[in-house]
Design a protein around this motif. Structure first.
Motif, mmCIF file in Angstrom:
data_model
loop_
_atom_site.group_PDB
_atom_site.id
_atom_site.type_symbol
_atom_site.label_atom_id
_atom_site.label_comp_id
_atom_site.label_asym_id
_atom_site.label_seq_id
_atom_site.Cartn_x
_atom_site.Cartn_y
_atom_site.Cartn_z
ATOM 1 N N LEU A 42 0.836 -1.210 0.000
ATOM 2 C CA LEU A 42 0.000 0.000 0.000
ATOM 3 C C LEU A 42 0.862 1.247 0.000
ATOM 4 O O LEU A 42 0.602 2.205 -0.719
ATOM 5 C CB LEU A 42 -0.877 0.019 1.250
ATOM 6 N N LEU A 43 1.909 1.240 0.830
ATOM 7 C CA LEU A 43 2.765 2.414 0.918
ATOM 8 C C LEU A 43 3.513 2.625 -0.380
ATOM 9 O O LEU A 43 3.724 3.754 -0.810
ATOM 10 C CB LEU A 43 3.757 2.256 2.072
ATOM 11 N N ARG A 46 1.449 4.202 -2.986
ATOM 12 C CA ARG A 46 1.287 5.636 -2.747
ATOM 13 C C ARG A 46 2.478 6.418 -3.245
ATOM 14 O O ARG A 46 2.341 7.479 -3.830
ATOM 15 C CB ARG A 46 1.082 5.892 -1.251
ATOM 16 N N ASP A 47 3.688 5.827 -3.011
ATOM 17 C CA ASP A 47 4.892 6.559 -3.372
ATOM 18 C C ASP A 47 5.148 6.558 -4.875
ATOM 19 O O ASP A 47 5.876 7.392 -5.380
ATOM 20 C CB ASP A 47 6.115 5.942 -2.662
ATOM 21 N N PHE B 191 -6.853 12.240 1.276
ATOM 22 C CA PHE B 191 -5.835 11.254 0.945
ATOM 23 C C PHE B 191 -5.276 10.635 2.211
ATOM 24 O O PHE B 191 -5.141 9.418 2.325
ATOM 25 C CB PHE B 191 -4.726 11.921 0.145
ATOM 26 N N ARG B 194 -7.801 8.374 3.809
ATOM 27 C CA ARG B 194 -8.002 7.145 3.041
ATOM 28 C C ARG B 194 -6.825 6.197 3.241
ATOM 29 O O ARG B 194 -7.003 4.994 3.424
ATOM 30 C CB ARG B 194 -8.171 7.461 1.554
ATOM 31 N N MET B 195 -5.619 6.786 3.201
ATOM 32 C CA MET B 195 -4.412 5.978 3.391
ATOM 33 C C MET B 195 -4.439 5.332 4.773
ATOM 34 O O MET B 195 -4.183 4.137 4.920
ATOM 35 C CB MET B 195 -3.176 6.862 3.204
ATOM 36 N N SER B 196 -4.776 6.127 5.790
ATOM 37 C CA SER B 196 -4.818 5.573 7.140
ATOM 38 C C SER B 196 -5.855 4.474 7.221
ATOM 39 O O SER B 196 -5.634 3.444 7.842
ATOM 40 C CB SER B 196 -5.164 6.652 8.160
ATOM 41 N N ASP B 198 -6.952 2.544 4.854
ATOM 42 C CA ASP B 198 -6.503 1.343 4.152
ATOM 43 C C ASP B 198 -5.441 0.599 4.945
ATOM 44 O O ASP B 198 -5.377 -0.621 4.920
ATOM 45 C CB ASP B 198 -5.931 1.717 2.778
ATOM 46 N N LEU B 199 -4.589 1.355 5.617
ATOM 47 C CA LEU B 199 -3.513 0.709 6.359
ATOM 48 C C LEU B 199 -4.011 0.068 7.639
ATOM 49 O O LEU B 199 -3.369 -0.816 8.213
ATOM 50 C CB LEU B 199 -2.431 1.737 6.721
#
Lengths: 53, 556
Positions: A42-43, A46-47, B191, B194-196, B198-199
């Motif tokens: 996932l990270l 994003r990058d 963003f 959403r990222m948090s 998903d993680l």
């Protein structure tokens, strides 16, 4: 962030090495490893440079 | 009576013409003598002309368009800027009306403004269009006012107009830029959340399963691995929550529940929590007796706790061996209270003080091996300000620093008893607990976790699983479980909708429901509890809490 995930993935590999093939806890450790790898993916998504909109 | 005028004497010399006039009356030379010294007259005229020239010179250099129009709208005067805006020579403007000089729409508007100014009698301001020849349409700010003669009757309207096109453009550009910035900010917050979000799912799995393993019999090596995984997972979670919180504060989406918080209790609580950390660093942590008059502050209890823990863990981490951390309270002006956290560390240089509260700024601590995300102070300050308070610091090199939180004091209330969770007194034997639990959850990994947990720890319990709300309600009706765990984020129906259905059906109303939510805001949970939920659990799962809840409900 990736450091922490590296720790998670690394130690889960260690645990797997340390457990017998029929150890009932293997699936649990595997869940941890898979989750760690999913988080890293996932990270990295994003990058990565964004696709053209 | 008519008078005849007869020139009696005319004397012409270098000074001018001297004229003597006699006014004759009918009967003979009964006269009055009037002497007009034309030299004076000429001099006066010249002075007047000089004065006018000077005035016009000045007017022509004024960057605003200045004009005079008579009551019929004809130009009596137009300064250079004015006739240049109109696009004609001055001589072509004087005596004409706007209708003869300007495009019809603009002329109409000017006419209306002139009329309004004359009617109002005072000075009025307008924004109007002008058409500078060859250029695109400009916008002018115009002040118009009537001119009055010696009998106080208006005889002309005067206008002073400034070109504000640039200013208008700048205003527009700024408001566009501001909207853009707001949009970018919103996008960034979305963003981040959403990222948090998903993680969270993989993080929950890591922490959940690691807790499970931790409860098992492990070799020393295995235990170390599990501990490392658990610590890393928790650190990640803390970091993610900090990032999310800061993003919420910045976008104004943070929800708080302010209430009167008793200072002695919260300080004592935090100090106690800090003792273990203090012990590992040989730092003595203590609270001074609360001597401030104000003993309650208005704050969100959870967040104040968070701020104090942050300040105190910093105070311990950035201290010296054998040092001290002291927490104290003092009254300030206006009914405010300061909670001070003082350490005996190395102090902070003045030039670095300003950077302290910048997110991710660790001021070189990265090199020292002291762990930290660089977000703690930024978040603490954001939280303090969101609660209507402030966070600040004073520091002295080699002596230490004091971080203070300022909050509003609250008049002492009758003993506010905080609901303390009583520790579960010696639970029943794990194996003997029997029953059925229905878990409504779409995330497979979470289900597996609970499955494993129950199989290991509460083998007498049957776990049923429904992957969405509709199936969940059907299964609840069919199996009548002893307890339902309900995840709020279901694919088909929102969790609180499921709750409502369960509550409204008499056949399922009595089944206790515990909601599982990733969203730990007290407000939402409080609302759901009011509509029938018996408890809420936050993700990542706190395994011990879940077991305690199961024991409580199934042994009723």
């Amino acid at each position: 962030m990736k450091n922490m995930l590296g720790i998670v993935i690394g130690y889960s590999h260690l645990l797997l090495d340390d457990m017998a093939a029929d150890d009932p806890r293997r699936p649990d450790v595997d869940e941890i490893r898979k989750a760690g790898e999913a988080a890293v993916a996932l990270l990295e998504a994003r990058d990565a440079p964004p696709e053209s909109t | 009576m008519a008078h005849k005028l007869r020139i009696l004497h005319l004397d012409d010399d270098s000074r001018g013409t001297e004229l003597t006039i006699a006014a004759l009356r009918d009967a003979g030379y009964d006269c009055e003598f009037v002497r007009i010294d034309t030299a004076q007259l000429t001099a006066a005229n010249e002075a007047l002309a000089e004065s006018e020239r000077r005035l016009y010179e000045i007017l022509d250099h004024i960057p605003a368009a200045i004009f005079l129009k008579d009551l019929n709208g004809r130009y009596l005067f137009a300064n250079r800027r004015c006739h240049s805006v109109i696009g004609r020579q001055r001589s072509e403007v004087i005596g004409k009306t706007d209708e003869e000089l300007l495009p019809p729409r603009i002329a109409q508007a000017h006419l209306a403004n002139d009329r309004q100014a004359l009617e109002s009698g005072g000075s009025l301001e307008f924004e109007e269009f002008g058409a500078e020849s060859g250029l695109e349409q400009r916008i002018f700010h115009s002040t118009r006012f009537p001119l009055r003669d010696s009998l106080d009757k208006p005889y002309a309207v005067c206008g002073i107009s400034t070109d504000i096109t640039e200013r208008k453009r700048a205003e527009q550009a700024m408001s566009i830029a501001r909207r853009e910035a707001e949009r970018a900010n919103r996008a960034k917050s979305e963003f981040v959340s959403r990222m948090s979000h998903d993680l969270r799912t993989p993080l929950n799995a890591v922490i959940g399963f690691a807790q499970l393993l931790d409860m098992d019999n492990l070799t020393p090596d295995q235990r170390e691995s599990v501990t490392q995984i658990l610590d890393a997972g928790r650190h990640l979670l803390d970091f993610m929550n900090e990032v999310l919180d800061i993003s919420k504060i910045e976008s104004g989406n943070l929800s708080l529940s302010p209430e009167p918080v008793a200072l002695p209790e919260i300080v004592e609580q935090v100090v106690k929590l800090m003792h273990p950390l203090g012990a590992t660093r040989q730092v003595d942590v203590q609270a001074l007796p609360i001597t401030s008059r104000q003993r309650y502050v208005r704050a969100d209890r959870l967040r104040l706790n968070q701020i104090l823990l942050n300040l105190m863990s910093n105070a311990v981490k950035y201290n010296r061996a054998g040092g001290r951390v002291i927490v104290s309270c003092e009254d300030r002006d206006g009914g405010r209270v300061w909670i001070n956290v003082t350490d005996t560390g190395a102090g902070i240089r003045p030039e670095k003080l300003a950077l302290l509260f910048t997110p991710f700024e660790r001021l070189g601590a990265e090199q020292t091996g002291i762990e930290g995300s660089g977000l703690g102070l930024a978040l603490s300050r954001g939280l303090a300000e969101a609660m209507g308070g402030q966070l600040g610091v004073t520091s002295e090199i080699d002596r230490g620093s004091t971080f203070w939180i300022e909050l509003a004091g609250v008049p002492a209330e009758k003993d506010i008893t905080s609901a303390k969770e009583s520790p579960a007194a010696g639970g029943p034997a794990a194996d003997s607990i029997r029953g059925t639990i229905l878990y409504i959850e779409d995330n497979v990994s979470n289900v597996r976790l609970v499955e494993r947990l129950l199989r290991q720890r509460r083998p007498g319990i049957t776990l049923l699983h429904a992957s969405n709300g509709t199936i969940g309600i059907a299964m609840a009706l069919e199996h009548k479980p002893n307890l339902i765990f309900l995840d709020l984020h279901l694919p088909d129906t929102p969790g609180d909708e499921v709750m409502r259905c369960l509550w409204e059906d008499a056949r399922t109303r009595d089944i206790p429901v515990a909601i599982l939510t990733a969203d730990a805001t007290v407000g939402q949970s409080g609302r759901l509890i009011a509509t029938g939920a018996k408890a809420y659990l936050t993700k990542p799962l706190d395994v011990a809490r879940m077991l305690a809840l199961i024991d409580e409900r199934l042994t009723a």
